[in-house]
Design a protein around this motif. Structure first.
Motif, PDB file in Angstrom:
ATOM      1  N   ARG A 105       0.838  -1.190   0.058  1.00  0.00           N
ATOM      2  CA  ARG A 105       0.070   0.015  -0.092  1.00  0.00           C
ATOM      3  C   ARG A 105       0.807   1.229  -0.107  1.00  0.00           C
ATOM      4  N   LYS A 106       1.843   1.224   0.692  1.00  0.00           N
ATOM      5  CA  LYS A 106       2.894   2.318   0.729  1.00  0.00           C
ATOM      6  C   LYS A 106       3.460   2.518  -0.453  1.00  0.00           C
ATOM      7  N   ASP A 107       4.060   1.583  -1.038  1.00  0.00           N
ATOM      8  CA  ASP A 107       4.535   1.389  -2.355  1.00  0.00           C
ATOM      9  C   ASP A 107       3.467   2.174  -3.534  1.00  0.00           C
ATOM     10  N   ARG A 108       2.327   1.822  -3.386  1.00  0.00           N
ATOM     11  CA  ARG A 108       1.342   2.365  -4.514  1.00  0.00           C
ATOM     12  C   ARG A 108       1.143   3.671  -4.096  1.00  0.00           C
ATOM     13  N   VAL A 109       1.040   4.254  -2.805  1.00  0.00           N
ATOM     14  CA  VAL A 109       0.709   5.480  -2.568  1.00  0.00           C
ATOM     15  C   VAL A 109       2.149   6.490  -3.177  1.00  0.00           C
TER      16      VAL A 109
END
Length: 287
Positions: free
Chosen positions: A13-17
């Motif tokens: 999720r952090k990578d996508r953000v």
């Protein structure tokens, strides 16, 4: 196991953000560039024609304003001479810093001066040449070669820094292998190091040329502005930045249109040089 899965999901999720924020930032940065290119194409393409590129400015306010042939020729000649002065000196400085001076006191001083020159505004170089060569009347008044010197001072730190970075990327094992075969240092430098780093050096050179080609202030103080085409570097010479500067503030619509056309031509020249530099850089990475 559950903890690892939760951690992995959180990281995704952090990578996508992070990717979304980078994409958004890139898009925002490209918007002004796209608007500038659109406006240039909209304003400048209408002025382009065979007559526009093959005739000189006439100096006429009411009649045919002429084209930008003298500006194109002057830009090419002035920048070419500047490159002939700045590139050998800049590469020589980079060779000294990487192959001979390294971390010595003189080398650190040279690097400091290069960093200072990199941050100096271009108008300062123009004023320096204006005061030292134009005002003093050395070899006449305004001249194309004086503009070339100003642009060479602007290009020198760019070439030196780019060449130094590329030369540092040459594997030390290549130098050691040449030394093991009994080659002297000067032959190692010119037969091994420079050919290996040549694509990167050419890339830095083209980027420096692209930067110098768009400078206006140094040429206004040194080469001035004329209408006719000349290849004599001892006389006043026209250039695209100076022609744009002169035309854009005029009250005649045709002169303003010529300024937009010249601006588009200058951007096209710089874009072409930048693309060539990127292709050379890509080729260097693949090699």
């Amino acid at each position: 196991m559950t903890s690892l899965v939760a951690t992995s999901a959180a990281r995704r999720r952090k990578d996508r953000v992070a990717r979304a924020m980078l994409a958004l930032g890139t898009g925002i940065a490209l918007v002004p560039l796209g608007l500038i290119l659109y406006y240039l194409l909209r304003k400048g393409l209408g002025a382009w024609s065979w007559h526009f590129f093959t005739t000189d400015p006439t100096g006429s306010f009411l009649g045919d304003p002429g084209g930008i042939r003298s500006a194109i020729v002057g830009t090419v000649v002035i920048v070419a001479l500047a490159a002939l002065m700045a590139v050998p000196l800049g590469v020589g400085v980079a060779l000294y810093l990487t192959e001979f001076g390294r971390d010595g006191r003189l080398a650190r001083g040279v690097r400091f001066l290069i960093d200072v020159m990199t941050g100096v505004p271009s108008i300062v170089f123009g004023l320096f040449i204006y005061i030292s060569l134009v005002v003093t009347g050395i070899a006449g008044s305004f001249a194309g070669w004086k503009g070339s010197i100003a642009l060479a001072l602007l290009m020198l730190p760019v070439v030196a820094r780019a060449a130094e970075v590329v030369l540092l990327l040459v594997p030390q094992s290549l130098r050691e292998a040449a030394f093991a075969l009994g080659a002297p240092r000067w032959k190692v430098v010119f037969s091994v190091v420079v050919p290996t780093a040549l694509p990167g050096i050419l890339t830095g050179t083209l980027l420096a040329v692209a930067r110098a080609a768009g400078e206006t202030a140094p040429l206004l103080f040194t080469a001035a502005i004329v209408n006719g085409t000349t290849l004599n570097l001892g006389d006043r010479m026209n250039s695209l930045p100076a022609q744009i500067f002169q035309d854009v503030g005029q009250a005649q619509d045709r002169l303003v249109a010529r300024a937009w056309g010249a601006a588009l031509a200058l951007v096209a020249m710089i874009l072409l040089l930048t693309l060539v530099a990127r292709l050379l850089q890509k080729r260097n990475r693949l090699a």
